[in-house]
Write an enzyme that holds these catalytic residues in place. Structure first.
Site, mmCIF file in Angstrom:
data_model
loop_
_atom_site.group_PDB
_atom_site.id
_atom_site.type_symbol
_atom_site.label_atom_id
_atom_site.label_comp_id
_atom_site.label_asym_id
_atom_site.label_seq_id
_atom_site.Cartn_x
_atom_site.Cartn_y
_atom_site.Cartn_z
ATOM 1 N N ASN A 4 -9.067 0.703 -6.796
ATOM 2 C CA ASN A 4 -9.392 1.506 -8.280
ATOM 3 C C ASN A 4 -9.286 0.360 -9.579
ATOM 4 O O ASN A 4 -8.573 -0.568 -9.110
ATOM 5 C CB ASN A 4 -8.933 2.705 -8.165
ATOM 6 C CG ASN A 4 -7.335 1.991 -8.995
ATOM 7 O OD1 ASN A 4 -7.037 1.672 -9.668
ATOM 8 N ND2 ASN A 4 -6.481 2.334 -7.863
ATOM 9 N N LYS A 24 0.654 3.061 6.075
ATOM 10 C CA LYS A 24 -0.663 2.449 6.206
ATOM 11 C C LYS A 24 -0.042 0.836 6.027
ATOM 12 O O LYS A 24 -0.286 0.151 7.509
ATOM 13 C CB LYS A 24 -1.728 2.026 5.146
ATOM 14 C CG LYS A 24 -2.760 2.861 5.299
ATOM 15 C CD LYS A 24 -3.966 3.106 4.068
ATOM 16 C CE LYS A 24 -4.732 4.228 4.277
ATOM 17 N NZ LYS A 24 -5.741 4.296 3.016
ATOM 18 N N ASP A 51 1.100 -1.202 0.317
ATOM 19 C CA ASP A 51 -0.003 -0.154 0.056
ATOM 20 C C ASP A 51 1.347 1.279 0.042
ATOM 21 O O ASP A 51 2.079 1.428 0.536
ATOM 22 C CB ASP A 51 -0.930 0.496 1.383
ATOM 23 C CG ASP A 51 -2.645 1.254 1.485
ATOM 24 O OD1 ASP A 51 -2.442 2.056 1.268
ATOM 25 O OD2 ASP A 51 -3.260 0.783 1.082
ATOM 26 N N ASN A 73 -10.078 7.546 6.991
ATOM 27 C CA ASN A 73 -9.934 6.000 7.913
ATOM 28 C C ASN A 73 -10.417 5.329 8.478
ATOM 29 O O ASN A 73 -11.207 4.230 8.116
ATOM 30 C CB ASN A 73 -8.746 5.709 7.348
ATOM 31 C CG ASN A 73 -7.936 5.880 5.897
ATOM 32 O OD1 ASN A 73 -6.011 6.481 5.977
ATOM 33 N ND2 ASN A 73 -8.166 6.658 4.512
ATOM 34 N N LEU A 74 -10.668 6.137 9.803
ATOM 35 C CA LEU A 74 -10.479 5.166 10.633
ATOM 36 C C LEU A 74 -11.903 5.189 10.459
ATOM 37 O O LEU A 74 -12.071 4.324 11.824
ATOM 38 C CB LEU A 74 -10.514 6.237 11.880
ATOM 39 C CG LEU A 74 -9.092 6.297 12.023
ATOM 40 C CD1 LEU A 74 -8.405 7.476 13.262
ATOM 41 C CD2 LEU A 74 -8.149 5.091 11.489
ATOM 42 N N GLN A 75 -13.012 5.369 10.015
ATOM 43 C CA GLN A 75 -14.163 4.928 9.995
ATOM 44 C C GLN A 75 -14.815 3.253 9.609
ATOM 45 O O GLN A 75 -15.837 2.773 9.904
ATOM 46 C CB GLN A 75 -15.045 6.038 9.088
ATOM 47 C CG GLN A 75 -16.462 5.568 8.943
ATOM 48 C CD GLN A 75 -16.441 5.214 7.314
ATOM 49 O OE1 GLN A 75 -15.591 5.211 7.116
ATOM 50 N NE2 GLN A 75 -17.955 4.904 7.076
ATOM 51 N N ARG A 76 -13.524 3.393 9.122
ATOM 52 C CA ARG A 76 -13.837 1.889 8.557
ATOM 53 C C ARG A 76 -12.966 0.979 8.014
ATOM 54 O O ARG A 76 -12.587 -0.693 7.694
ATOM 55 C CB ARG A 76 -14.429 1.674 7.156
ATOM 56 C CG ARG A 76 -13.526 2.497 6.205
ATOM 57 C CD ARG A 76 -14.733 3.161 5.215
ATOM 58 N NE ARG A 76 -13.237 3.706 4.222
ATOM 59 C CZ ARG A 76 -12.649 5.048 4.006
ATOM 60 N NH1 ARG A 76 -12.946 5.494 4.971
ATOM 61 N NH2 ARG A 76 -12.187 5.258 2.966
ATOM 62 N N CYS A 102 -11.264 -14.514 -16.252
ATOM 63 C CA CYS A 102 -10.812 -13.342 -15.209
ATOM 64 C C CYS A 102 -11.181 -12.841 -14.720
ATOM 65 O O CYS A 102 -12.784 -11.871 -15.145
ATOM 66 C CB CYS A 102 -9.402 -13.216 -15.850
ATOM 67 S SG CYS A 102 -9.854 -12.408 -17.564
ATOM 68 N N CYS A 140 -14.395 6.168 -1.896
ATOM 69 C CA CYS A 140 -15.054 5.910 -1.034
ATOM 70 C C CYS A 140 -15.001 7.730 -0.585
ATOM 71 O O CYS A 140 -16.332 8.263 -0.187
ATOM 72 C CB CYS A 140 -14.307 5.660 0.607
ATOM 73 S SG CYS A 140 -14.679 3.654 -0.128
#
Length: 257
Positions: free
Chosen positions: A128, A83, A59, A67-70, A170, A188
């Site tokens: 993406n 990350k 990453d 980010n911390l919401q999920r 595929c 998001c």
């Protein structure tokens, strides 16, 4: 396995489909997780807890308050950290017996060419369309099973593309680049995402990964599982290989373009 491992993984070992032999196989397995966000977080947590011997996390991003919401692998104290660094710390706390390697970089064709030969499966938790297609091509080239997931708003999807076998579809068969496909702008940050949905899809990816590694049950290979989180309704679409697919078809080039 030593006595400590037998105790740690005892609830897996009690399952006849896994048993000691299956758990030993997990401890000897290596997987690549691309993305340490909403999907990669729950997937990595459960795969680490399940005893996957080596987990490689790729990453390029850093932890942000939004980010911390999920993205449950990260904590408030990790804001500003890579990350990958944050994820490694959490996974080592959950299971110090596994090996966690990190690549703090945006995944590229060269990254995948370097990492895929040594792994048994790939978990695509990217966000993406372009990256997903790059991963798909690399998995075809190296004949690696690909466990793919996506979430946006209240909608989620997950599938397995077992590219060890040439007759399987595929990702490009499902979402061809030259077709309508998805919109790379469906992120998001602009569309929003229902937090628990990321957990449901990410955990499903973890479950499918373990099944693929052990060769147990019926995986989502050849099926796309769709979730309407608002109505809590699941739907399954059967997938078939597209013989005219420009990536995995018989006339497709066997290299990453």
């Amino acid at each position: 396995m030593n006595d400590h491992q037998l105790l740690r993984y005892s609830r897996h070992i009690l399952l006849p489909q896994i048993d000691v032999r299956g758990q030993e196989r997990l401890t000897q397995s290596s997987i690549l997780i691309i993305g340490a966000g909403g999907l990669g977080s729950p997937a990595a947590l459960y795969l680490a807890a399940s005893g996957i011997g080596k987990i490689i996390i790729c990453d390029h991003d850093v932890v942000d308050l939004t980010n911390l919401q999920r993205q449950i692998i990260h904590t408030n104290d990790a804001i500003g950290l890579a990350k990958t660094q944050s994820a490694k710390k959490t996974l080592n706390q959950i299971n110090p017996e596994i090996e966690v390697l990190t690549r703090h970089e945006r995944v590229t064709e060269n990254t995948l060419l370097d990492l895929l030969p040594s792994v048994d499966a790939v978990v695509d938790a990217s966000d993406n369309f372009t990256t997903r297609h790059t991963i798909n091509r690399a998995c075809i080239l190296h004949k690696k099973p690909l466990i793919s997931g996506a979430v946006v708003r209240f909608e989620g999807q997950v599938s397995v593309f077992d590219l060890r076998y040439s007759h399987n579809p595929c990702y490009h068969c499902l979402f061809p680049l030259e077709g309508e496909g998805e919109d790379d702008n469906l992120h998001c940050a602009t569309m929003g995402v229902f937090a628990p949905l990321a957990g449901i899809i990410g955990c499903t990816q973890a479950a499918e990964t373990i099944k693929v590694l052990l060769g147990i049950g019926e995986t989502l290979n050849g099926r796309l599982l769709l979730l309407d989180g608002l109505g809590m309704k699941w739907r399954t679409i059967n997938l078939k290989k597209d013989p005219a697919c420009t990536v995995c078809g018989s006339t497709a080039p066997r290299k990453i373009n």
